[in-house]
Structures are given as C-alpha cells and as structure tokens.
Write a protein that holds these residues in place. Sequence first.
Motif, PDB file in Angstrom:
ATOM      1  N   UNK B 460       0.808  -1.220   0.000  1.00 38.14           N
ATOM      2  CA  UNK B 460       0.000   0.000   0.000  1.00 38.14           C
ATOM      3  C   UNK B 460       0.841   1.270   0.000  1.00 38.14           C
ATOM      4  N   UNK B 461       0.123   2.384  -0.114  1.00 37.45           N
ATOM      5  CA  UNK B 461       0.714   3.713  -0.054  1.00 37.45           C
ATOM      6  C   UNK B 461       1.569   3.830   1.214  1.00 37.45           C
ATOM      7  N   UNK B 462       2.812   4.304   1.067  1.00 39.27           N
ATOM      8  CA  UNK B 462       3.669   4.368   2.251  1.00 39.27           C
ATOM      9  C   UNK B 462       3.621   5.746   2.902  1.00 39.27           C
ATOM     10  N   UNK B 463       2.838   6.642   2.308  1.00 38.94           N
ATOM     11  CA  UNK B 463       2.843   8.001   2.835  1.00 38.94           C
ATOM     12  C   UNK B 463       1.591   8.332   3.651  1.00 38.94           C
ATOM     13  N   UNK B 575       2.191  -5.053  11.752  1.00 39.94           N
ATOM     14  CA  UNK B 575       2.269  -3.826  10.968  1.00 39.94           C
ATOM     15  C   UNK B 575       1.105  -2.903  11.301  1.00 39.94           C
ATOM     16  N   UNK B 576      -0.013  -3.494  11.657  1.00 38.04           N
ATOM     17  CA  UNK B 576      -1.232  -2.706  11.831  1.00 38.04           C
ATOM     18  C   UNK B 576      -1.447  -2.226  13.262  1.00 38.04           C
ATOM     19  N   UNK B 588      -4.140   2.185   9.493  1.00 35.17           N
ATOM     20  CA  UNK B 588      -5.013   1.674   8.443  1.00 35.17           C
ATOM     21  C   UNK B 588      -4.388   2.080   7.103  1.00 35.17           C
ATOM     22  N   UNK B 589      -3.654   1.179   6.475  1.00 32.53           N
ATOM     23  CA  UNK B 589      -3.031   1.521   5.188  1.00 32.53           C
ATOM     24  C   UNK B 589      -4.099   1.649   4.099  1.00 32.53           C
ATOM     25  N   UNK B 590      -3.882   2.599   3.219  1.00 39.09           N
ATOM     26  CA  UNK B 590      -4.832   2.824   2.123  1.00 39.09           C
ATOM     27  C   UNK B 590      -4.071   2.644   0.809  1.00 39.09           C
ATOM     28  N   UNK B 591      -4.741   2.090  -0.175  1.00 34.83           N
ATOM     29  CA  UNK B 591      -4.056   1.907  -1.453  1.00 34.83           C
ATOM     30  C   UNK B 591      -4.709   2.741  -2.545  1.00 34.83           C
ATOM     31  N   UNK B 592      -3.902   3.273  -3.405  1.00 33.32           N
ATOM     32  CA  UNK B 592      -4.335   4.031  -4.575  1.00 33.32           C
ATOM     33  C   UNK B 592      -5.335   5.140  -4.221  1.00 33.32           C
TER      34      UNK B 592
END
Lengths: 184, 775
Positions: B460-463, B575-576, B588-592
Amino acid sequence: MGLGLLLPMMAPAADDGQLAAILAGFASHDTFSGTFTEVKTSGILARSVELQGELIYHAPAYLEKHIRQPYDERQIIDGDRVIVDNADDGQRRELSLGTVPELKIVVDSLRATLAGNLDALRQNYRVTSVPAAVGWHLRLTPRDAELEETLREIHIQGQDAHIREFRIVQTAGGESRVTINGAH
Amino acid sequence: MAALRHPAFLIWLLVFGLTGAYVATNSRLVTDMSQFLPTGASPLQVVLLEQVRSGAASRLLLLGLDGAPPSQLATASKLLRGKLESSGFFDLVHNGAQNLTPDRQATLFQYRYLLSTSGDADAFSTENLRLALQRQLRILTSSMVQLAQNDVQGDPTSAYLGYLLGLRPQGGPQLQHGVWFGKDGSEALLLARTIAPAFSLEAQQEVMAYLQGVLQQDAELQSLRLQISGPALFAQQAKDIIAGEVTRISMVTTVLMLLFLALVLRNTTLVVCSALPLLSGILAAVAGVTLIYGSMHGITLAFGATLVGVAVDYPLHLFAHKRPAETAVSTLHRIWPTLRLGLITTVMGYLAMLFSDFTGLAQLGVFAIVGLTVAVLVTRWVMPVLVPDAWVTPWQLAGFTRVFATRRGVNVVLWLLSAAALVFVVTHEHLWENDIAALNPEQKAQKLLDRHLRDQLGAPDTRHFILVRADSEEALLQRCEQLQPRLDAMVAHQVFAHYELISRYVPSAATQRQRQQRIPERASLAQALTQALTGLPFKADAFGRFLDGAAASRDLAPLTLAVYKNTALGQQVDNLVFHHDDQWFSLVPLAQIRDYEMLAQGLAPIGTDDSVVLLDLKAESNTLMSRYRDRALWLFALGAGGILLVLVLGLRSVAEALRVFLPVAGALLVTTMALLLAGERLSLFHLASLLLVIGVGLDYSLFFQRHRAESEECHKTLKALVVCAITTILVFGILAGATTPVLHAIGLTVCVGTVLSFLYAVYGAPFPARSTHLN
C-alpha cells in the motif's frame, strides 16, 4: 466405482510405447468442442446429481465448461486465470489457478492429455494404461502425497484421439464422471 | 632533539597517550541514524516516528527471485524460505505459501461464527440456511474438485472461508504453484522481516552479507538471482556509499594538504608538527564525546574531522607571525590574546548546539568545543617548544599581498553585496530542505527496484495512513469496527481502492459476544436445518458437525489478536497494531488514493477527539524538521549574540567588536546567498557547516583587525591568512565534489564560506580603524 478400485491390481505395467501412441493422436488437434453429461456422487449427497452443458478447448491452455442444466454457470480456465460466471445470481469470480493447487493439477491433466504431452502428464501423475474393451483407458494417480489426500485418481477413457469419459475419484469418496459427446 | 625533553612536550605526550588509551578501550562508534532525526514533539509523533523508524514495516525486506522457469522458482522459493527461517536473522519469512499452522487453522475454524461477518446477518434462519445449502450444492456439483478448505459439512454457511477471503490482501501478488509471483510470472516474491532494527546498520550488514551468499549454499539455488530491497538496505547502502566516499576523500585531502604544507613550510619537522594540534584536538574530542555520551556517532566523527579547517590554522598563525630574530614562545605571547579570543568566540557559536534536541547535533557541539580548545592549548603550550628558534618563515607571497593591498573600493562592493544577500535570503521562498531523504546519497537503481518489488507485492501507499488510537486493545478494535462502514463507503465512491483493517483479523470482544448471542441453541438450529434441507439432495445427517460447532461457539471465550502471534499473518497484525505506554494504535493503510480531499472530509466528523486521524507521514516528518530547524535557528542567533558579547568584552570596545563581527556576518550572508543561487536548499548540515564558517571567519577577522596599524604585522597576518584559507579551501573543495548530499553540503558551504570570510576579513571592515593603512 468398485470396479475402479479393483482395476489397479488387474492392470499390467503400462508400456511407454502404448501410452505414447495413445497421446500422439491428440498432438495434431488444437481445438475441440462438444457437449457433456456429468454425474456427481458424494458422501454427503443422498442421490447423485446430473449436469449437462458444453465443453470447449483451444490449445494450449484454454478450457471452458459451460453448465446449462440444472443451472447456468460458465467456468473458463485460461492459462493461470480462472473465471467463474454464474448467470443465475450474476456473480462473477476471478482467481489464479495457482491459488487452488487441487484444481490446477486436475486442469493440467486434461490439458496435457489434450496436448498429447506425456511428459507433462508424468510430472504430476503416475500414468498407467488399463485394458479397455473399446479404445483406450488411462489411469492417473497423483505423485504429490498432499494432493492424494483429496484426489485419489483420474480415469480418462477414449477412442483414437477423442476423450469419451473423464472420471475424477475423490479420496473422501464421491466422484465425478463426465461423458463427452463431441467433435473436433 | 632538546625540544623532545621539554616538560611541556612530555606532559603533552603523557596526556596524549592516556587519552589515546582511554579512547582505544572505551570509544564506541555507532551508526544509528535516528540520533540525527528529530525525536518528535507530541506523544503521537513520538510513537509514529518510532513506528516508522523501527516498526515492523521498516524491518521488512522485499525479495525477488528469478532466473528459472516458474515451477523451479516455486520450489526454490520454498527452499529459500526454509533457509531464511532457520538462519536466525529473521522473525518472519513469507512467500505466499500456506501461512497458518494446522493448529492455528483449527483455532480459527473453531471460532468461525465469532470471526465471520456472516454472523451479523441472520445466518441461522431457515431461509438463509436454505440459500447457503443451495449454494453449497452448486459448488459441490459444478466444480471439478472438492476444495480442501471448503468443509461443507462442518461449515455449510462458509463462515470460515468468508473470513479467510476477507483477509486476503487485495491487489496482492498472484500465487503460482502455491507461492507468490510477480505479475509476469518470471519472478518469485518473498518477504522477510529482520530481527535487527532497520537503523542498526552493523546488524543489518550481517543480514545483507548472509542474503548475498545464501544462494551459493545450495546447488539448486546457485543459478538463480536474488534481488533485495527495503528500508534497512537503503540505510545500509547509504552508509557504505558515505563511508567509501569519506575514506577516498580523506586520503586525497591528507596527501594534498601535506604536500601543500611541505611546499610552504619547507621543513619536514614543522609539517609533522602542524598536524599535532589537530590530531590532539580530534583525540580529545573523541574522548570527551565518549565520556559524556558513552558512544559516538559516525557522522559526528566524520563532521568533527572537518574541524581541520580551523584547527590547522592555529599553528599556521604561529609560523606566519614569527619574526626572524624571535623565539616561537615570544611570537605566541604576541598573538595569544587574538588566538584566545578567536577560540572563545568560536566556542560560543558551538555552545548553542549543545542545546539541540538532536543528540547528533549536541554531540557535534561537544566535539567541536573540546577539539578546538585542545588544539589551541597544544598550539599555545607545545608548539613553541617544537619550532626551532632559528627557523624563518620561508613563504613571501609578495604578489598576493600586493594584490590584496591595492584594491580599494572593494569594501563598498562587499557591503552592497551583503545588503543584497540579506534581502535575497530573507525573501527566498525555498530556503530550507525539509525532506530528510534528500540528504542521503542518490540510489536510483535501488529505488527503481524497490518500486518494482513493491508494485509486484501490491504494497500500500507508504505516505498516507489513518491512525486509530485507543486505551486498550478492545477499545481499539471497537473503534476500527466503527470506522469500517465509512471506509467501505469511500471505497464505493472510489476515494481509494482498498484498505486494511485490524478488526477484520479479529473483531472486538463485544462484537464476538453479540455474534455468540445470535447463535441459536442446538435443538432449534437442528430444527431450522431440517426444514432448510427439505427437497435438497443432501443426506439428512450430513451436518452434525455444523450443529455441534455452532453450539460450542456459544460458550467460547472471545479471541484476541494474540492468536496471530508468531504466524505469517501476524506480520500483518504487527504492521497494523502497536502500543506505546498505555496507548494502543492501529494503522489503516490505504491503497491508490484518488481523492485526498474526500478522504479527509470522510474522516472529519470522527476526527474531533483525535482518536482517528489522517496521517501524511511525509508532511508530518517535514513539520518536525522545520520545527527543529526553527529551534536551531534560534540557537544560532543566540550563539551570534554570545559571540558579539564576548567580542565586546574581549576588545573592550563596541566599535572594535563590530569591526570584527560585521565582516563575519557579511561573509555568512553572502555564503548563504551563494548556496541558494547554486540551487542548494539549506539543511541542518548546512547550518552546522555555517557555524564552522563563523569560526573560520572570526579567526580571520580577529587577526586582521588586530594590528592594522602595524604594516609589517599586517603583512604577516595576510600571509598567514592566505595559507590558512588555501588549506581550508583545499580540504573542503574536495569534499564539495562528493556525490553524497551531506558531504557535498558541508564541503560547499565551508569552501564558499572560507573564500568569502577571507575577502571580508581583508576588505570588509565596515569603517576604518584609527590610523589604518596597509603598507
């Protein structure tokens, strides 16, 4: 099914030349389509269930099974992609064949047979030829011990370069017998 | 040589030896980069930065294995996984293959009606049971094989399968032959998490060495290629690049400087002697830092060694000012007040650094102060003993001095330039470099590889992250559950493509209890099932295990996240979720992410109590950097004030103090402008280098303003300054050519600063002194 269990004892050791001759017929065909009737039995079913539909194959890796009765479901296996399209509930699922090793090994057996590739067949199975009244009869037993827990064996029967019957015997009991009426 | 039996020399030798012994036995060089990173102002930032720096994600290495057909790669991937797991370097290795042990699977299966969201609907009603059974019948009949995972009899409602499917990373890598593969199938992918933290560069070096050799250990792996990426590797490579460059540069500069000094001094003993204050200073500084901090940072040493720019000047002043008939001791008596004032003012500048929040910068301060003080003391007490009385300064530099003596009016130009620089610097928009990463060496190929592997693994997005905070694990899980509908709505509106949520792994105990309450007693469930089975071809007694399992679920104690401990899925859980003091946090990682505004809005109503916040890690760390820089600037200003005060006290005249101080300030401003014009953005390393420039400039200015009235002395000073400036420019000019941004920044700043300090010292006095004339 009882007969199927006895067969291994009766079968003579398969002759490589004989196997090669059976499969060689397939190598020249690269497409196939026909209708099928499938009879399913299972340990948890009180009676068997019958399915009908169409089968399509394009060399080297496209397989389509379109169930028409008693419901409408299209299953396409193209390379590593598996698409299951259910017309009744409109659901479409897509997955990688690699995620379902049990399915992959079965699909590979069909593909290898249809491509006439004995070596590929032998990668996953011990292949023996069983005497048949008409045409030929191959018995495949999985080499992988883990797969053997779910899949006991596959029987493929045919005449010349045509598969007439494809039978999958589950280890837990229950089997699926697909009878094919088709033309190249 | 009589000098070598002089008490001063003997005392020095004794102290030098003892300090050397102390350093040799006690000094420990560390390379933990976090000492040069801000520590975080709010508790939230502390936690966050810690998580980013040493959390599970930072220890993750991405591995790509290629060079063979897929089936062979799959076998190799499994083999490699086994090797890595038993190597002792990793606490987790994952290649996509079955990642739960049978007993863990059994536990999750046992809890299926508490874990699965299917328990939220009325899954056990006659209608829903019938729908589920019809679906099972279709799967049973339509599929060519029975799937091992699908236990129809034990779980006809597919609660367990549904739960597992919900965990499967969306957009993750595909599986071939049961292991992860890249999109084109030419590359098997693995994840390995090191036990050692990412910033512990020594430990990471061992891991890398192991990985680079691991394929050679096995005949089956030898022909393959293993590509590695990950934050730890980046840090490792950056360190190697910097260390390599520092070694090369210091070798070149040492040789060049010795040659230059030999050319100027024409006396081998003096060339060797001129290095004594510097070496003593560095040794004492290392000892001092070790004494105070217990260990020393590699960067402190590298940066501290650049004090050469100032320390080598001290003996040069002595050599230049020595008159033919004079002993070195009496020369030193003459220049001592100036030397001393120069040292005190420079120390004032570095004193400010001691109050820095960066341990690294504070260490630099200690290093500089101790190093310079000892260098001056050695120059004062030991050097005179070593310089032969008969020795005469051989360098004349008459041409030089004439050039500098004749150009009048330059003064005006310089001050106009300073004024312009002041305006330019104050109004410049892109003054500061906020991106910490910009200071590291460029690793283009490695970054490309990292992006490639990350893409393939669907990372996922790392930022951007959502951060959820609570007082306990249970509260955290509940909060995440409350968040889920909003996230689902945003996915539906294509605000982002998908997300990961910890409560999908294990729901809160409250939710599990609610689900338990919805499970009917065995008798009534059996009744509903019998009705549902009417007309279907299933055997009537086929679902006994389902009835038993559902009934048993009613009395289970709720499951906690601990169930995933030491499993591959546990990596994801680590990680979470993390906790710090009494607080529990979940990322909560988010993608795209497609619409950042919508995302921020979507979270706003629950964001008021800051238990749910949207994080922009880059912005967060940039804010931190600028906060620390502002503080550093204040310290810088404070240091400047201190310097001015010391000058006023030392020279006993405000006018004299300004005459010394203003050229330094002017040089500093123009240096800053020059850096900006060269396309640099200022970082903390530039600031630290500017402190060094102040030290250099103060010495120049003090010496030059000292005896303007005496033209012979003035001439000597000019000779001294020319040689001092050339050595400094030599050393830092080479450093400026370094490709590592940190080294380049230091080199360029000091180099430009030295040139300008020299010019300003010679020409830049703001007003004429009483009776001043060169020649």
